[in-house]
Design an enzyme around this catalytic site. Structure first.
Site, mmCIF file in Angstrom:
data_model
loop_
_atom_site.group_PDB
_atom_site.id
_atom_site.type_symbol
_atom_site.label_atom_id
_atom_site.label_comp_id
_atom_site.label_asym_id
_atom_site.label_seq_id
_atom_site.Cartn_x
_atom_site.Cartn_y
_atom_site.Cartn_z
ATOM 1 N N HIS A 1 42.990 3.864 -40.483
ATOM 2 C CA HIS A 1 43.684 3.093 -41.513
ATOM 3 C C HIS A 1 44.528 3.974 -42.431
ATOM 4 O O HIS A 1 45.297 3.448 -43.244
ATOM 5 C CB HIS A 1 42.676 2.314 -42.361
ATOM 6 N N ASP B 1 39.107 -0.193 -31.977
ATOM 7 C CA ASP B 1 38.326 -0.614 -33.130
ATOM 8 C C ASP B 1 38.563 -2.108 -33.384
ATOM 9 O O ASP B 1 39.615 -2.653 -33.054
ATOM 10 C CB ASP B 1 38.764 0.198 -34.352
ATOM 11 N N HIS C 1 39.170 -3.494 -36.132
ATOM 12 C CA HIS C 1 40.236 -3.642 -37.121
ATOM 13 C C HIS C 1 41.495 -2.901 -36.674
ATOM 14 O O HIS C 1 41.412 -1.821 -36.087
ATOM 15 C CB HIS C 1 39.777 -3.099 -38.478
ATOM 16 N N ASP D 1 32.740 -1.287 -33.605
ATOM 17 C CA ASP D 1 32.447 -2.451 -34.428
ATOM 18 C C ASP D 1 32.841 -3.755 -33.725
ATOM 19 O O ASP D 1 32.784 -4.830 -34.333
ATOM 20 C CB ASP D 1 33.109 -2.353 -35.799
#
Length: 343
Positions: free
Chosen positions: A159, A195, A197, A284
Site C-alpha cells: 500500500h 493479497d 486488498h 488474507d
C-alpha cells in the site's frame, strides 16, 4: 528456497488503528511474522538475515522527502513532548491544497498518510527499513542465481506509494525487489499481487512504466479497502498504458472464481514474457481472516504455488497481509512448498 527475515520487525509494535470507523488494536502485529517463521523453519527452509543496502536503494522507488519523514517522524513527535503512537488527523482531500507540504509534524503526517490505520511508533522506521532490506536481499539472491527466494517482510509494503504510506505499509518492499531486479539486468519484471486488498502503492509506483507489469487479484474497492483504487478500468498511463491489470472480485469469492482470475493473471504475465517475477504474497484471502471476506481454504495455497511455478521464471516472494494468525504460517508455507512441488 532461502528465507530472509529480520527480528527487527518486532520493533514496530503497539498503537491502534481506525478500522471501519472504530479505534481498535492493530490487526498487523509482530506475532504474524513469528508464526510464519516457525512454519517455514518447520518446513526445512534455510533462514538468513538481510544484508544492508544504501538509502539510495530506497530512493529508486520512493521520494526522498517521504523517506526522510518516515525516518525522523517519531523523534520529532517525541521532541514535542508527545508519547506513544502517531496517527494523522487531517488529509489533503478534495478542495484542499496538495502542492504544499506543511512544516509541522501533524500536517506532514496527514500529507504523507492516506489513512488512520497505520500508526507510527518509536521502532517503526527500524522495522520498515529491515523489511525493505529483506526484500532487497531476496531480490539480490535471485539476481545472483537462486531460482527463488522469500522475503518474510513485516511491516508489509504494497500500500506504500512513491510518497505515501497507509494500510499498515511504509516502504514498498515488493516494488523495491522489482526495481532491484531491473537494476541487476532483468529487462522485464512482472509483479503479481495476490493479497486480498489492492496494492495501490505498487500501482502508483509503476503506473507509467512498461518494464514492470503490475497484475493484482483483489477484493472489489466498491466495498473493500483501499476503496479508491483497484478498478478494472485502471490500465496505466503514458508508457505504462496497458501494463497494469486489475482483477477485482466480490466479497465471498471462493476458489473456483479465484482460480479463474488467477488463470487470467497467469495468461497476462505469460504474454508479457518476464525475465523475473515478484509475488506480493498476502494470505488474507483465507476463509478465516478477520478483516477479509474471500473463502480460500488451506488446501488452495499449495495449488497457488504450483500454478506460479508454471511460469518457470526466477521468482521473489514478498510477504504482505494475512491476519488469521493461527493459520498464517501454514498458508504461507503452503504456497512456498507448492511452488517447489513439495506438496
Amino acid at each position: 528456497m532461502k528465507v530472509v527475515h529480520s527480528p527487527l520487525h518486532a520493533r514496530h509494535d503497539g498503537g491502534k488503528e481506525l478500522h471501519r470507523g472504530e479505534l481498535v488494536p492493530c490487526f498487523e502485529m509482530p506475532v504474524r511474522a513469528d508464526y510464519i517463521l516457525k512454519a517455514v523453519t518447520r518446513a526445512g527452509f534455510e533462514v538468513l538475515e538481510p544484508r544492508s543496502f544504501p538509502q539510495e536503494s530506497l530512493l529508486r522507488v520512493h521520494d526522498a522527502g517521504f523517506v526522510e519523514f518516515l525516518r525522523t517522524a517519531h523523534a520529532e513527535w517525541q521532541a514535542l513532548g508527545k508519547q506513544g503512537f502517531m496517527l494523522p488527523s487531517g488529509f489533503p482531500a478534495r478542495g484542499l491544497r496538495r502542492d504544499h507540504i506543511p512544516s509541522g509534524i501533524n500536517g506532514r503526517m496527514g500529507y504523507y498518510a492516506f489513512d488512520a490505520s497505520t500508526p507510527i511508533v518509536e521502532g517503526t522506521w527500524e522495522a520498515a527499513l529491515a523489511a525493505a532490506h529483506c526484500a532487497l536481499t531476496a531480490a539480490a539472491l535471485v539476481s545472483e542465481g537462486e531460482k527463488s527466494a522469500y522475503a518474510l517482510c513485516r511491516p508489509p509494503g504494497h500500500h506504500a506509494g512513491h510518497s505515501l504510506y497507509g494500510g499498515y505499509c511504509f516502504l514498498n518492499n515488493a516494488a523495491l525487489a522489482a526495481q532491484h531486479l531491473r537494476d541487476r539486468g532483468f529487462a522485464r519484471v512482472a509483479l503479481l499481487d495476490v493479497d486480498y486488498h489492492h496494492g495501490n502503492g505498487t500501482q502508483d509506483i509503476f503506473w507509467e512504466r512498461s518494464d514492470v507489469l503490475f497484475v493484482s487479484i483483489h477484493a472489489t474497492p466498491e466495498t473493500e479497502y483501499p476503496y479508491f483504487l483497484g478498478y478494472a478500468d485502471e490500465r496505466g498511463a503514458g508508457a505504462g498504458e496497458g501494463y497494469t491489470l486489475n482483477l477485482p472480485l466480490p466479497r465471498g469469492t471462493v476458489w473456483k472464481e479465484y482460480s479463474a482470475a488467477l488463470n487470467t493473471a497467469m495468461d497476462a504475465i505469460g504474454s508479457f514474457s518476464p525475465d523475473a517475477l515478484v509475488v506480493s504474497l498476502g494470505v488474507d484471502t483465507y476463509e478465516g481472516d478477520p478483516i477479509s471476506a474471500f473463502k480460500l481454504a488451506q488446501e488452495h495455497y499449495p495449488q497457488m504455488g504450483q500454478r506460479l511455478a508454471g511460469l518457470k521464471v526466477p521468482t521473489v516472494f514478498v510477504q504482505e497481509g494475512g491476519y488469521a494468525v493461527d493459520e498464517i504460517g501454514t498458508n504461507v508455507a503452503g504456497v512456498l512448498e507448492g511452488f517447489l512441488h513439495k506438496r
